[in-house]
Design an enzyme around this catalytic site. Sequence first.
Site, short mmCIF file in Angstrom:
data_model
loop_
_atom_site.label_atom_id
_atom_site.label_comp_id
_atom_site.label_asym_id
_atom_site.label_seq_id
_atom_site.Cartn_x
_atom_site.Cartn_y
_atom_site.Cartn_z
N HIS A 25 91.29 -4.50 -1.18
CA HIS A 25 91.22 -5.33 -2.39
C HIS A 25 90.47 -4.58 -3.47
O HIS A 25 89.68 -3.67 -3.20
CB HIS A 25 90.53 -6.67 -2.11
CG HIS A 25 89.03 -6.58 -2.00
ND1 HIS A 25 88.20 -6.78 -3.08
CD2 HIS A 25 88.23 -6.31 -0.94
CE1 HIS A 25 86.94 -6.65 -2.69
NE2 HIS A 25 86.93 -6.36 -1.39
N CYS A 26 90.75 -4.92 -4.73
CA CYS A 26 90.00 -4.38 -5.84
C CYS A 26 89.23 -5.53 -6.47
O CYS A 26 88.88 -6.49 -5.79
CB CYS A 26 90.91 -3.67 -6.84
SG CYS A 26 92.22 -4.70 -7.53
N VAL A 27 88.98 -5.48 -7.77
CA VAL A 27 88.16 -6.50 -8.41
C VAL A 27 88.85 -7.85 -8.45
O VAL A 27 88.21 -8.89 -8.35
CB VAL A 27 87.79 -6.06 -9.84
CG1 VAL A 27 86.94 -7.11 -10.54
CG2 VAL A 27 87.02 -4.74 -9.79
N ARG A 29 92.48 -8.26 -7.05
CA ARG A 29 93.75 -8.29 -6.33
C ARG A 29 93.60 -7.94 -4.85
O ARG A 29 92.83 -7.05 -4.48
CB ARG A 29 94.75 -7.29 -6.95
CG ARG A 29 94.97 -7.53 -8.43
CD ARG A 29 95.92 -6.49 -9.03
NE ARG A 29 96.01 -6.69 -10.47
CZ ARG A 29 97.08 -6.44 -11.20
NH1 ARG A 29 98.17 -5.96 -10.64
NH2 ARG A 29 97.07 -6.65 -12.51
N VAL A 122 89.48 2.80 -5.38
CA VAL A 122 89.40 1.37 -5.71
C VAL A 122 88.32 0.61 -4.95
O VAL A 122 87.56 -0.16 -5.56
CB VAL A 122 90.78 0.70 -5.52
CG1 VAL A 122 90.66 -0.81 -5.55
CG2 VAL A 122 91.73 1.16 -6.63
#
Length: 466
Positions: A25-27, A29, A122
């Site tokens: 996951h990123c910030v 998504r 990421v």
Amino acid sequence: MNEKETASAVIKHTGGKENIKNMTHCVTRLRFVLVDETKADIEAAKKVQGVLNVVISGGQHQVVIGPAVESVYKEACKITGNEGNSLESKNPASHDGNLSKEKKTVKSIARQAMDTLIVCFVPCIPAIAGAGMIKVIAVLLSFAGLLSNESSTYIILNTIGDGIFYFLPFFTAYNAAKKMNVDIYLAMSLAAIVLHPNLAGLGEAGTSAGFFCFQMSIMDYSAQALPMVFGVWLLKYADRLADKISPKLVKVFLRPLIALLITAPVVLIVIGPAALTVSGWLFTLCQYMQNWGWIAVAINAALFPLMVLTGTHNATIPLIIQMFATQGFDAIFLPCGLAANIAEAGAAFAVSLKTRNKELRQTGLSATLSALLGITEPALYGVNLRMKRPFAAVLAGAFIGGAYIGLIGLTAPAFVTPSLLTIPVFTENCNFILGLSSIPVTFMITFIIAYMAGFQDLPDTMGNNQ
């Protein structure tokens, strides 16, 4: 629907946990690499409560969640048994299924390479952004006259903010190892080798030292990422070879011994210098854009919402990292992100004031605040793109705001989320008040454009249309 139910529904519509090869996951998504993409029901996933959108980009199914993504990710990990690692060992289909039969083309290879590169960065972004906020605090305390730039407290605060960036090779090696299914401890050992002070003590940067019959260039690997990406890739195959030829009786130490003896010298003599040469090319590209001045920031600011829309915005991360490693600041990508984020907020606020639909007004107000704090997906998917014309206003406002930011000389000396909270750090190289003005200027310009352009409103409870 709570986070557990959202995670369960998302996994169901991606084809079940058996269809997930990799999950990160990123910030904002959840990012899935699937065994069989045809098993995913994208439209059904979009309808899950708590999901803003689903984007297919870079070989990933990107499920846009927003600020609650970390909580959803933790629940998804409980369901899949995945902690960010590749699930190849758990999913035999990932070895023998559709992926193995996928036709290799230049496009697919380039896509996989970009996906690998992005995944190596990421997961670090929240930690890097958090550390960057500590530097913001130091700047604010200094500006308020509460802290001297020469004081030990200021230096310690900046060291806390810079620590993760200086030791970036460790974090890159860790992420690369998880992505490529390599022994994590061997990968991090490789990072420890290139950062060991004894190597720097062999001579000045740019000189060389002998290693048997070879010459090893003395280089500074702090804040560098590419050497570890390629180094871990080589380590993957060296470890396989070592595992194959090591007798079981002594494999516990012979396998890592052989793997490191093969990989480390190649990294120090060949891969490291080559990777830093590539990094130099990337920096040259960034310098070329910087020479355009304000127009570079304006163009990138207008493109940024489109990149977020397609899920390709993280492709700029290697460029940002390289700019920090080489010149110590970013004059293009984070400033353009600031313009784009504030433009999203301005357009969402215009919608919230103009609409007669109570639900849309509430969504617009919350999305405005979220975008001002650097999280734009609620504004992008929930308001601006949904109402169409406001999204065009975002592009126009981002361009004008980016031009203004470029003209007054805002730069980012730390990797932070571009937002209202982090604007002080952008003003380090320009007049503080003038730098702060970029927020209301971009916000109001976009607000006026969006408000005047209007939109086809949603019906209110009385059935009226604006």
